[in-house]
Design an enzyme around this catalytic site. Sequence first.
Site, PDB file in Angstrom:
ATOM      1  N   LYS A  11      12.580  -5.500 -24.578  1.00  0.00           N
ATOM      2  CA  LYS A  11      11.712  -5.618 -25.755  1.00  0.00           C
ATOM      3  C   LYS A  11      12.471  -5.698 -27.064  1.00  0.00           C
ATOM      4  O   LYS A  11      11.951  -6.180 -28.061  1.00  0.00           O
ATOM      5  CB  LYS A  11      10.716  -4.446 -25.802  1.00  0.00           C
ATOM      6  CG  LYS A  11       9.683  -4.497 -24.693  1.00  0.00           C
ATOM      7  CD  LYS A  11       8.484  -3.641 -25.042  1.00  0.00           C
ATOM      8  CE  LYS A  11       7.423  -3.749 -23.968  1.00  0.00           C
ATOM      9  NZ  LYS A  11       6.316  -2.805 -24.171  1.00  0.00           N
ATOM     10  N   LYS A  65       3.734 -12.463 -13.079  1.00  0.00           N
ATOM     11  CA  LYS A  65       2.612 -11.531 -13.089  1.00  0.00           C
ATOM     12  C   LYS A  65       1.543 -11.938 -14.097  1.00  0.00           C
ATOM     13  O   LYS A  65       1.872 -12.412 -15.179  1.00  0.00           O
ATOM     14  CB  LYS A  65       3.122 -10.143 -13.507  1.00  0.00           C
ATOM     15  CG  LYS A  65       3.286  -9.207 -12.386  1.00  0.00           C
ATOM     16  CD  LYS A  65       3.527  -7.754 -12.761  1.00  0.00           C
ATOM     17  CE  LYS A  65       3.541  -7.298 -14.180  1.00  0.00           C
ATOM     18  NZ  LYS A  65       3.798  -5.853 -14.323  1.00  0.00           N
ATOM     19  N   LYS A 122      -0.842  -9.574 -20.216  1.00  0.00           N
ATOM     20  CA  LYS A 122      -1.434  -9.704 -21.547  1.00  0.00           C
ATOM     21  C   LYS A 122      -0.587 -10.582 -22.442  1.00  0.00           C
ATOM     22  O   LYS A 122      -1.074 -11.153 -23.403  1.00  0.00           O
ATOM     23  CB  LYS A 122      -1.527  -8.317 -22.205  1.00  0.00           C
ATOM     24  CG  LYS A 122      -2.560  -7.415 -21.589  1.00  0.00           C
ATOM     25  CD  LYS A 122      -2.357  -5.982 -22.078  1.00  0.00           C
ATOM     26  CE  LYS A 122      -3.302  -5.027 -21.370  1.00  0.00           C
ATOM     27  NZ  LYS A 122      -2.830  -3.639 -21.429  1.00  0.00           N
TER      28      LYS A 122
END
Length: 336
Positions: free
Chosen positions: A113, A199, A202
Amino acid sequence: MTRVFSGMQPSGDAHLGNLLGAWVNWVSMQEDRDCVYCVVDLHAITSPAEHDPATLRDRTIELATGMLAVGVDPERSILFVQSHLHEHAECTWLFNCVTGFGELRKMPQFKEKSAGQGESVSVGLFDYPVLQAADILLYHADEVPVGEDQRHHIELARDIGQRFNHRFAPADDPVFTLPKAIHPRAAARVMDLQDPTVKMSKSAASEKGIIYVLDEPKRIEKKIKSAVTDSAGDIRHDREAKPGVSNLLEILSAATGRGVEELAADHDGGGYGAFKGAVAEAVIEMLRPTQARYAELADDPGEVARILADGADRARAVAAPTLARAKDAIGLLPAR
Ligand code: AMP
Ligand code: TRP
Protein backbone atom coordinates in the site's frame (compact mmCIF):
# COMPACT_ATOMS: atom_id res chain seq x y z
CA MET A 1 -16.62 -20.25 25.22
CA THR A 2 -14.30 -19.49 22.33
CA ARG A 3 -14.14 -15.75 21.67
CA VAL A 4 -14.04 -14.57 18.07
CA PHE A 5 -13.12 -11.08 16.86
CA SER A 6 -13.22 -9.83 13.30
CA GLY A 7 -13.45 -6.51 11.55
CA MET A 8 -14.09 -5.05 8.14
CA GLN A 9 -13.20 -1.64 6.77
CA PRO A 10 -15.95 0.68 5.54
CA SER A 11 -13.96 1.32 2.40
CA GLY A 12 -16.46 0.45 -0.34
CA ASP A 13 -19.70 -1.37 -1.04
CA ALA A 14 -19.84 -5.00 0.16
CA HIS A 15 -19.65 -7.57 -2.63
CA LEU A 16 -20.07 -11.30 -3.13
CA GLY A 17 -16.45 -11.92 -2.04
CA ASN A 18 -17.06 -10.20 1.30
CA LEU A 19 -20.28 -12.14 1.74
CA LEU A 20 -19.01 -15.61 0.86
CA GLY A 21 -15.43 -15.13 2.05
CA ALA A 22 -16.18 -13.44 5.36
CA TRP A 23 -19.76 -12.81 6.40
CA VAL A 24 -21.15 -16.30 5.85
CA ASN A 25 -18.44 -17.47 8.22
CA TRP A 26 -19.13 -14.70 10.73
CA VAL A 27 -22.79 -15.64 10.82
CA SER A 28 -22.22 -19.37 11.28
CA MET A 29 -19.62 -18.83 14.02
CA GLN A 30 -22.36 -17.28 16.15
CA GLU A 31 -23.81 -20.77 16.65
CA ASP A 32 -21.17 -21.95 19.08
CA ARG A 33 -18.86 -19.01 19.77
CA ASP A 34 -18.93 -15.69 21.51
CA CYS A 35 -18.47 -13.24 18.62
CA VAL A 36 -17.42 -9.60 18.45
CA TYR A 37 -17.68 -7.89 15.05
CA CYS A 38 -16.43 -4.42 14.30
CA VAL A 39 -16.67 -1.82 11.55
CA VAL A 40 -13.07 -0.59 11.59
CA ASP A 41 -13.41 3.04 10.60
CA LEU A 42 -10.11 4.07 12.20
CA HIS A 43 -8.41 1.66 9.84
CA ALA A 44 -10.31 3.09 6.88
CA ILE A 45 -8.80 6.56 7.39
CA THR A 46 -5.27 5.18 6.93
CA SER A 47 -6.02 4.56 3.28
CA PRO A 48 -3.78 6.62 1.06
CA ALA A 49 -6.70 7.51 -1.20
CA GLU A 50 -8.15 10.85 -0.27
CA HIS A 51 -11.31 10.04 1.57
CA ASP A 52 -14.42 12.09 1.77
CA PRO A 53 -15.72 12.51 5.35
CA ALA A 54 -19.40 12.32 4.39
CA THR A 55 -18.79 9.17 2.33
CA LEU A 56 -16.94 7.55 5.22
CA ARG A 57 -19.88 8.21 7.53
CA ASP A 58 -22.34 6.76 5.01
CA ARG A 59 -20.23 3.70 4.39
CA THR A 60 -19.80 3.04 8.10
CA ILE A 61 -23.54 2.88 8.69
CA GLU A 62 -24.09 0.97 5.42
CA LEU A 63 -21.52 -1.67 6.31
CA ALA A 64 -23.02 -2.13 9.77
CA THR A 65 -26.48 -2.40 8.18
CA GLY A 66 -25.12 -4.97 5.72
CA MET A 67 -23.68 -7.05 8.54
CA LEU A 68 -27.05 -7.05 10.31
CA ALA A 69 -28.86 -7.86 7.06
CA VAL A 70 -26.76 -10.97 6.36
CA GLY A 71 -27.46 -12.28 9.85
CA VAL A 72 -25.05 -10.87 12.40
CA ASP A 73 -27.36 -11.13 15.38
CA PRO A 74 -27.00 -8.33 17.94
CA GLU A 75 -28.76 -10.48 20.54
CA ARG A 76 -26.01 -13.07 20.40
CA SER A 77 -22.99 -11.11 19.17
CA ILE A 78 -21.48 -7.70 19.76
CA LEU A 79 -21.54 -5.42 16.72
CA PHE A 80 -19.95 -1.99 17.05
CA VAL A 81 -18.04 0.81 15.34
CA GLN A 82 -14.35 0.96 16.25
CA SER A 83 -14.14 4.73 16.77
CA HIS A 84 -17.02 4.63 19.28
CA LEU A 85 -14.49 3.32 21.79
CA HIS A 86 -11.39 5.35 22.67
CA GLU A 87 -9.85 2.17 24.06
CA HIS A 88 -8.67 0.94 20.65
CA ALA A 89 -6.61 4.06 19.92
CA GLU A 90 -5.31 4.20 23.47
CA CYS A 91 -4.23 0.57 23.51
CA THR A 92 -2.50 1.17 20.18
CA TRP A 93 -0.23 3.68 21.91
CA LEU A 94 0.82 1.16 24.54
CA PHE A 95 1.50 -1.39 21.82
CA ASN A 96 3.44 1.14 19.74
CA CYS A 97 5.93 1.22 22.57
CA VAL A 98 6.56 -2.54 22.44
CA THR A 99 6.60 -2.88 18.65
CA GLY A 100 9.69 -2.58 16.49
CA PHE A 101 10.02 -0.27 13.51
CA GLY A 102 11.52 -3.19 11.60
CA GLU A 103 8.54 -5.44 12.34
CA LEU A 104 6.14 -2.97 10.79
CA ARG A 105 8.33 -1.97 7.89
CA LYS A 106 8.36 -5.53 6.59
CA MET A 107 4.59 -6.11 6.73
CA PRO A 108 3.60 -7.17 3.19
CA GLN A 109 0.41 -5.11 3.17
CA PHE A 110 2.29 -1.97 4.22
CA LYS A 111 4.87 -2.55 1.49
CA GLU A 112 2.13 -2.94 -1.09
CA LYS A 113 0.00 0.00 0.00
CA SER A 114 2.88 2.39 0.57
CA ALA A 115 4.55 1.66 -2.76
CA GLY A 116 5.09 4.83 -4.75
CA GLN A 117 4.23 7.17 -1.85
CA GLY A 118 7.80 7.80 -0.78
CA GLU A 119 8.27 9.90 2.35
CA SER A 120 4.69 11.13 2.36
CA VAL A 121 3.23 7.75 3.34
CA SER A 122 1.23 8.29 6.52
CA VAL A 123 2.32 7.10 9.93
CA GLY A 124 -1.24 5.80 10.26
CA LEU A 125 -0.74 3.35 7.40
CA PHE A 126 2.53 2.24 8.96
CA ASP A 127 0.83 1.73 12.32
CA TYR A 128 -2.23 -0.05 10.88
CA PRO A 129 -1.23 -3.53 12.13
CA VAL A 130 -0.69 -2.25 15.68
CA LEU A 131 -4.23 -0.85 15.78
CA GLN A 132 -5.42 -4.21 14.49
CA ALA A 133 -3.52 -5.94 17.31
CA ALA A 134 -5.30 -3.68 19.81
CA ASP A 135 -8.69 -4.59 18.26
CA ILE A 136 -8.02 -8.27 18.74
CA LEU A 137 -6.17 -8.32 22.07
CA LEU A 138 -8.56 -5.99 23.93
CA TYR A 139 -11.25 -8.67 23.62
CA HIS A 140 -9.13 -11.70 24.55
CA ALA A 141 -10.03 -13.17 21.17
CA ASP A 142 -9.04 -16.80 20.65
CA GLU A 143 -9.91 -16.91 16.97
CA VAL A 144 -9.78 -14.28 14.23
CA PRO A 145 -11.52 -15.24 10.99
CA VAL A 146 -9.78 -13.38 8.15
CA GLY A 147 -8.59 -13.76 4.58
CA GLU A 148 -5.18 -15.32 3.93
CA ASP A 149 -3.73 -11.83 3.26
CA GLN A 150 -4.17 -10.95 6.96
CA ARG A 151 -1.97 -13.78 8.24
CA HIS A 152 1.01 -11.53 9.04
CA HIS A 153 -1.17 -9.07 10.90
CA ILE A 154 -2.56 -11.77 13.17
CA GLU A 155 0.92 -13.15 13.79
CA LEU A 156 2.07 -9.67 14.77
CA ALA A 157 -0.87 -9.37 17.21
CA ARG A 158 0.23 -12.66 18.74
CA ASP A 159 3.83 -11.44 19.03
CA ILE A 160 2.79 -8.13 20.61
CA GLY A 161 0.53 -9.91 23.10
CA GLN A 162 3.21 -12.38 24.00
CA ARG A 163 5.88 -9.71 24.40
CA PHE A 164 3.64 -7.54 26.55
CA ASN A 165 2.70 -10.48 28.78
CA HIS A 166 6.30 -11.57 29.08
CA ARG A 167 7.56 -8.12 30.04
CA PHE A 168 4.74 -6.86 32.21
CA ALA A 169 2.58 -9.70 33.55
CA PRO A 170 3.17 -12.71 35.78
CA ALA A 171 3.52 -15.93 33.78
CA ASP A 172 0.47 -17.45 35.47
CA ASP A 173 -1.75 -14.41 34.93
CA PRO A 174 -1.21 -12.91 31.47
CA VAL A 175 -2.94 -9.66 30.46
CA PHE A 176 -3.60 -10.76 26.87
CA THR A 177 -4.86 -13.95 25.26
CA LEU A 178 -2.85 -15.00 22.20
CA PRO A 179 -5.10 -15.19 19.14
CA LYS A 180 -4.92 -17.40 16.11
CA ALA A 181 -6.08 -16.71 12.55
CA ILE A 182 -8.87 -18.83 11.09
CA HIS A 183 -9.03 -18.89 7.30
CA PRO A 184 -12.26 -19.64 5.50
CA ARG A 185 -12.30 -22.48 2.96
CA ALA A 186 -10.17 -21.86 -0.13
CA ALA A 187 -13.30 -22.29 -2.22
CA ALA A 188 -14.63 -19.09 -0.70
CA ARG A 189 -12.28 -17.02 -2.86
CA VAL A 190 -14.58 -15.25 -5.27
CA MET A 191 -12.88 -14.08 -8.45
CA ASP A 192 -13.67 -11.05 -10.61
CA LEU A 193 -16.21 -11.93 -13.30
CA GLN A 194 -14.31 -9.96 -15.95
CA ASP A 195 -10.87 -11.25 -14.95
CA PRO A 196 -11.26 -14.57 -13.12
CA THR A 197 -7.54 -14.70 -12.32
CA VAL A 198 -7.84 -11.88 -9.76
CA LYS A 199 -9.95 -11.64 -6.60
CA MET A 200 -13.24 -9.79 -6.72
CA SER A 201 -12.21 -6.59 -4.97
CA LYS A 202 -13.47 -3.15 -4.00
CA SER A 203 -10.41 -1.70 -5.67
CA ALA A 204 -11.03 -3.24 -9.12
CA ALA A 205 -10.79 -0.89 -12.09
CA SER A 206 -14.28 -1.68 -13.31
CA GLU A 207 -17.53 -2.58 -11.52
CA LYS A 208 -18.61 -4.93 -14.29
CA GLY A 209 -16.84 -7.90 -12.72
CA ILE A 210 -18.17 -7.25 -9.21
CA ILE A 211 -21.51 -8.34 -7.80
CA TYR A 212 -22.51 -6.10 -4.94
CA VAL A 213 -24.65 -7.52 -2.17
CA LEU A 214 -27.21 -4.79 -2.89
CA ASP A 215 -27.20 -5.06 -6.71
CA GLU A 216 -30.67 -5.31 -8.22
CA PRO A 217 -31.62 -8.65 -9.84
CA LYS A 218 -31.42 -7.17 -13.35
CA ARG A 219 -27.86 -5.95 -12.77
CA ILE A 220 -26.80 -9.27 -11.30
CA GLU A 221 -28.17 -11.06 -14.32
CA LYS A 222 -26.43 -8.68 -16.69
CA LYS A 223 -23.07 -9.01 -14.93
CA ILE A 224 -23.21 -12.79 -14.77
CA LYS A 225 -24.37 -13.12 -18.38
CA SER A 226 -21.35 -11.08 -19.50
CA ALA A 227 -18.86 -12.92 -17.25
CA VAL A 228 -15.69 -13.96 -19.05
CA THR A 229 -15.52 -17.71 -19.75
CA ASP A 230 -13.59 -19.39 -22.60
CA SER A 231 -14.28 -20.75 -26.06
CA ALA A 232 -14.31 -24.48 -25.25
CA GLY A 233 -17.97 -24.71 -24.29
CA ASP A 234 -17.67 -27.52 -21.76
CA ILE A 235 -18.58 -27.08 -18.11
CA ARG A 236 -16.14 -28.54 -15.63
CA HIS A 237 -14.21 -27.38 -12.58
CA ASP A 238 -10.59 -26.62 -13.39
CA ARG A 239 -9.24 -23.36 -11.94
CA GLU A 240 -6.12 -23.43 -14.10
CA ALA A 241 -7.59 -24.20 -17.50
CA LYS A 242 -11.07 -22.78 -16.98
CA PRO A 243 -10.90 -20.00 -14.37
CA GLY A 244 -14.10 -18.24 -15.47
CA VAL A 245 -16.32 -21.34 -15.57
CA SER A 246 -14.78 -22.63 -12.32
CA ASN A 247 -15.51 -19.34 -10.55
CA LEU A 248 -19.15 -19.47 -11.69
CA LEU A 249 -19.39 -23.10 -10.53
CA GLU A 250 -18.05 -22.12 -7.11
CA ILE A 251 -20.46 -19.23 -6.85
CA LEU A 252 -23.33 -21.55 -7.83
CA SER A 253 -22.14 -24.07 -5.28
CA ALA A 254 -22.07 -21.45 -2.51
CA ALA A 255 -25.53 -20.24 -3.50
CA THR A 256 -27.14 -23.69 -3.70
CA GLY A 257 -25.16 -25.69 -1.15
CA ARG A 258 -24.44 -28.36 -3.79
CA GLY A 259 -20.97 -29.62 -4.76
CA VAL A 260 -19.10 -28.22 -7.78
CA GLU A 261 -18.57 -31.61 -9.41
CA GLU A 262 -22.24 -32.46 -9.20
CA LEU A 263 -23.21 -29.06 -10.59
CA ALA A 264 -20.69 -29.37 -13.43
CA ALA A 265 -22.11 -32.76 -14.38
CA ASP A 266 -25.65 -31.33 -14.36
CA HIS A 267 -24.83 -28.37 -16.58
CA ASP A 268 -22.19 -29.80 -18.92
CA GLY A 269 -23.51 -29.99 -22.47
CA GLY A 270 -26.15 -27.31 -21.90
CA GLY A 271 -24.05 -24.38 -23.10
CA TYR A 272 -22.70 -21.33 -21.25
CA GLY A 273 -25.85 -19.26 -21.81
CA ALA A 274 -28.14 -21.59 -19.88
CA PHE A 275 -25.47 -22.20 -17.23
CA LYS A 276 -25.03 -18.48 -16.62
CA GLY A 277 -28.80 -18.11 -16.40
CA ALA A 278 -28.85 -20.72 -13.63
CA VAL A 279 -25.99 -19.03 -11.76
CA ALA A 280 -27.72 -15.63 -12.00
CA GLU A 281 -30.98 -17.04 -10.70
CA ALA A 282 -29.27 -18.78 -7.78
CA VAL A 283 -27.33 -15.64 -6.79
CA ILE A 284 -30.46 -13.49 -7.01
CA GLU A 285 -32.33 -15.97 -4.78
CA MET A 286 -29.43 -16.17 -2.34
CA LEU A 287 -29.30 -12.37 -1.98
CA ARG A 288 -33.06 -11.81 -1.86
CA PRO A 289 -33.58 -12.20 1.92
CA THR A 290 -30.48 -10.11 2.70
CA GLN A 291 -31.64 -7.33 0.39
CA ALA A 292 -35.13 -7.38 1.91
CA ARG A 293 -33.75 -7.19 5.43
CA TYR A 294 -31.37 -4.40 4.39
CA ALA A 295 -34.27 -2.38 3.01
CA GLU A 296 -36.19 -2.80 6.28
CA LEU A 297 -33.21 -1.70 8.36
CA ALA A 298 -32.38 1.21 6.07
CA ASP A 299 -35.95 2.41 6.55
CA ASP A 300 -35.37 2.57 10.27
CA PRO A 301 -31.96 4.23 10.82
CA GLY A 302 -32.79 4.80 14.49
CA GLU A 303 -32.83 1.04 15.01
CA VAL A 304 -29.33 0.54 13.54
CA ALA A 305 -28.00 3.47 15.59
CA ARG A 306 -29.52 1.92 18.72
CA ILE A 307 -27.95 -1.47 17.96
CA LEU A 308 -24.54 0.16 17.44
CA ALA A 309 -24.80 2.21 20.65
CA ASP A 310 -25.70 -0.92 22.59
CA GLY A 311 -22.87 -2.81 20.86
CA ALA A 312 -20.40 -0.08 21.85
CA ASP A 313 -21.52 -0.32 25.49
CA ARG A 314 -21.08 -4.08 25.51
CA ALA A 315 -17.73 -3.85 23.72
CA ARG A 316 -16.53 -1.28 26.26
CA ALA A 317 -17.49 -3.60 29.11
CA VAL A 318 -14.86 -6.02 27.79
CA ALA A 319 -12.25 -3.62 26.39
CA ALA A 320 -12.09 -1.06 29.23
CA PRO A 321 -11.05 -3.51 31.97
CA THR A 322 -8.46 -5.08 29.64
CA LEU A 323 -6.97 -1.67 28.87
CA ALA A 324 -7.04 -0.66 32.55
CA ARG A 325 -5.10 -3.79 33.42
CA ALA A 326 -2.58 -3.20 30.64
CA LYS A 327 -2.02 0.43 31.76
CA ASP A 328 -1.51 -0.69 35.31
CA ALA A 329 0.84 -3.49 34.27
CA ILE A 330 3.02 -1.16 32.23
CA GLY A 331 3.34 1.23 35.19
CA LEU A 332 1.02 4.13 34.42
CA LEU A 333 -0.20 5.77 37.60
CA PRO A 334 -3.93 5.22 38.23
CA ALA A 335 -5.91 8.49 38.15
CA ARG A 336 -7.66 7.69 41.41
P1 AMP B 1 -11.85 -6.22 1.97
O1 AMP B 1 -13.05 -6.02 1.12
O2 AMP B 1 -10.62 -6.42 1.17
O3 AMP B 1 -11.72 -5.22 3.07
O4 AMP B 1 -12.02 -7.63 2.69
C1 AMP B 1 -12.83 -7.84 3.80
C2 AMP B 1 -13.00 -9.34 4.02
O5 AMP B 1 -13.67 -9.94 2.92
C3 AMP B 1 -11.68 -10.08 4.19
O6 AMP B 1 -11.74 -10.84 5.39
C4 AMP B 1 -11.57 -11.00 3.01
O7 AMP B 1 -11.19 -12.27 3.41
C5 AMP B 1 -12.96 -11.07 2.43
N1 AMP B 1 -12.87 -10.97 0.96
C6 AMP B 1 -12.67 -9.85 0.24
N2 AMP B 1 -12.66 -10.11 -1.08
C7 AMP B 1 -12.86 -11.45 -1.21
C8 AMP B 1 -12.97 -12.35 -2.32
N3 AMP B 1 -12.89 -11.92 -3.58
N4 AMP B 1 -13.20 -13.65 -2.07
C9 AMP B 1 -13.30 -14.10 -0.80
N5 AMP B 1 -13.21 -13.32 0.29
C10 AMP B 1 -13.00 -12.01 0.09
N1 TRP C 1 -7.15 -5.50 8.36
C1 TRP C 1 -8.39 -6.24 8.21
C2 TRP C 1 -8.71 -6.37 6.70
O1 TRP C 1 -8.28 -5.55 5.92
C3 TRP C 1 -9.54 -5.56 8.92
C4 TRP C 1 -9.37 -5.61 10.41
C5 TRP C 1 -9.08 -4.55 11.25
C6 TRP C 1 -9.47 -6.75 11.23
N2 TRP C 1 -9.02 -5.00 12.54
C7 TRP C 1 -9.24 -6.32 12.56
C8 TRP C 1 -9.71 -8.09 10.95
C9 TRP C 1 -9.23 -7.23 13.61
C10 TRP C 1 -9.70 -8.99 12.01
C11 TRP C 1 -9.46 -8.56 13.33
O2 TRP C 1 -9.43 -7.28 6.32
